[in-house]
Design an enzyme around this catalytic site. Structure first.
Site, PDB file in Angstrom:
ATOM      1  N   CYS A 139       0.808  -1.218   0.000  1.00  0.00           N
ATOM      2  CA  CYS A 139       0.000   0.000   0.000  1.00  0.00           C
ATOM      3  C   CYS A 139       0.841   1.268   0.000  1.00  0.00           C
ATOM      4  O   CYS A 139       0.388   2.317  -0.474  1.00  0.00           O
ATOM      5  CB  CYS A 139      -0.964  -0.007   1.176  1.00  0.00           C
ATOM      6  SG  CYS A 139      -0.238  -0.481   2.752  1.00  0.00           S
ATOM      7  N   SER A 169      -2.896   1.097  10.654  1.00  0.00           N
ATOM      8  CA  SER A 169      -3.624   0.031   9.961  1.00  0.00           C
ATOM      9  C   SER A 169      -2.767  -0.674   8.927  1.00  0.00           C
ATOM     10  O   SER A 169      -3.219  -1.657   8.323  1.00  0.00           O
ATOM     11  CB  SER A 169      -4.896   0.581   9.312  1.00  0.00           C
ATOM     12  OG  SER A 169      -4.614   1.711   8.503  1.00  0.00           O
ATOM     13  N   HIS A 264      -1.702   6.432   4.521  1.00  0.00           N
ATOM     14  CA  HIS A 264      -0.246   6.536   4.456  1.00  0.00           C
ATOM     15  C   HIS A 264       0.142   7.840   3.770  1.00  0.00           C
ATOM     16  O   HIS A 264      -0.497   8.274   2.801  1.00  0.00           O
ATOM     17  CB  HIS A 264       0.339   5.390   3.634  1.00  0.00           C
ATOM     18  CG  HIS A 264       0.262   4.054   4.300  1.00  0.00           C
ATOM     19  ND1 HIS A 264      -0.008   3.904   5.636  1.00  0.00           N
ATOM     20  CD2 HIS A 264       0.429   2.800   3.799  1.00  0.00           C
ATOM     21  CE1 HIS A 264       0.002   2.615   5.926  1.00  0.00           C
ATOM     22  NE2 HIS A 264       0.264   1.926   4.836  1.00  0.00           N
TER      23      HIS A 264
END
Length: 362
Positions: A139, A169, A264
């Site tokens: 990610c 997360s 992020h």
């Protein structure tokens, strides 16, 4: 006479449907263009029998066994949103039936017979699948790669330096729960001003992190590798090179965990063959698929992870030419790691494959 006719829509199997990324993916299936026929939801035996809403209907979750894929074959797609060990075990079982697999785990990212795909950048690579599998990057890489790829197409990238600010997360639900627990322990206190006071308050309950994350940042993600690099830093480097097809690209990555639940963020310094112009770079980024430019610092407008949470694009701002190098550009990017970073990349890759099977010629 030659004519083109639609085939029946392909079936989609979602393996790991009850996980954090799976939950986001199911919502996306109800919101995106409906290209799928039968949808099967598959998870561990613990979740079997649950009923989940997809496309305004409830579908029962099947246990992950060979029977769950019965009737699927060539022209169908299976999405794996599972840990690497599960993908490594089951993806070959599914491809043996002729089903194309899109895997978001790390199981196949280093396999040169498995294309590593971000549709906005190298979607064409999904068409060649020697093992019947397409992998998605992690990610963090997904968050920045659409912006970096668009700038590379304009200016020709020669070097990349990245620092990440990764949400809790990133470690899944365990990471989010650990951060919430730690925040409850320090809320309303005067902690964070004396050496070790946060660590003492949190105690041994650091969850999946190397140190307390509440009121803190942790400059570590992954496992230790040679010369002090982490496995996650090396993975972002390797994945960026593969996606951009720049095998020798110098890439430096420092991964940092921050006390954010979702989203992020990265600071990026990209160096190019040609001299860059910040105004033109903004135009390139505005036109880039999957990217939204928010860049007006005078008005206090720039992306933050709390604004990106729950959204699909990568948000880019603070675009500026480096002060000491006219060939370098600096910018900030953030994206929801479950949406843009995982579920959306998987969904779009699966749709690319579905497009291959949608028509046939008589």
């Amino acid at each position: 006479m030659t004519a083109t006719r639609s085939t029946p829509p392909p079936a989609l199997a979602v393996v790991g449907a009850t996980g954090a990324v799976g939950s986001v993916l199911l919502r996306m299936l109800s919101q995106r263009a409906d290209v799928w026929g039968d949808i099967r939801l598959i998870a561990s035996s613990r979740s079997a029998g649950r009923r989940l809403a997809v496309r305004a209907e409830e579908i029962e979750v099947l246990a992950l066994t060979e029977d769950a894929f019965e009737g699927l074959g060539e022209g169908d797609v299976a999405l794996f949103l599972t840990p690497a060990e599960v993908s490594a075990r089951w993806a070959p079982v599914v491809t043996a039936r002729g089903v194309a697999v899109v895997d978001q785990s790390a199981a196949f990212r280093e396999d040169l017979e498995v294309p590593l795909v971000v549709p906005e950048v190298n979607g064409h690579a999904a068409r060649t699948r020697p093992r019947g599998i397409v992998a998605g990057p992690d990610c963090v890489t997904v968050a920045m790669i659409a912006a970096v790829g668009a700038l590379h197409a304009e200016y020709a990238l020669t070097e990349l330096a990245v620092s990440t600010y990764q949400a809790a997360s990133a470690a899944g639900r365990a990471g989010s729960e650990a951060l919430r627990r730690q925040l409850s322990l320090v809320a309303g206190t005067a902690l964070g001003e004396q050496p070790g006071d946060v660590r003492r308050a949190v105690g041994e309950d650091t969850g999946p992190f190397a140190a307390p994350l509440a009121l803190n940042v942790v400059p570590w993600s992954g496992e230790l590798r040679e010369d002090g690099w982490s496995s996650h830093e090396l993975a972002v480097r390797a994945q960026t090179r593969r996606i951009l097809d720049l095998a020798e690209l110098p890439v430096a990555v420092t991964c940092v965990l921050v006390p954010v639940l979702a989203g992020h963020s990265l600071t990026v310094r990209a160096r190019f063959e040609a001299e860059v112009d910040a105004g033109r770079a903004r135009e390139v980024l505005e036109a880039a698929p999957g990217v939204v430019l928010v860049d007006d610092p005078a008005a206090g407008e720039f992306p933050t992870p709390s604004d990106a949470a729950g959204t699909d694009p990568a948000w880019v701002g603070r675009v500026r030419r480096s002060l000491d190098d006219p060939r370098s550009l600096e910018f900030f990017v953030c994206a929801d790691n479950l949406h843009q970073g995982a579920a959306l990349n998987a969904a779009r890759t699966a749709e690319l494959i579905a497009d291959e099977f949608r028509y046939f010629t008589l």
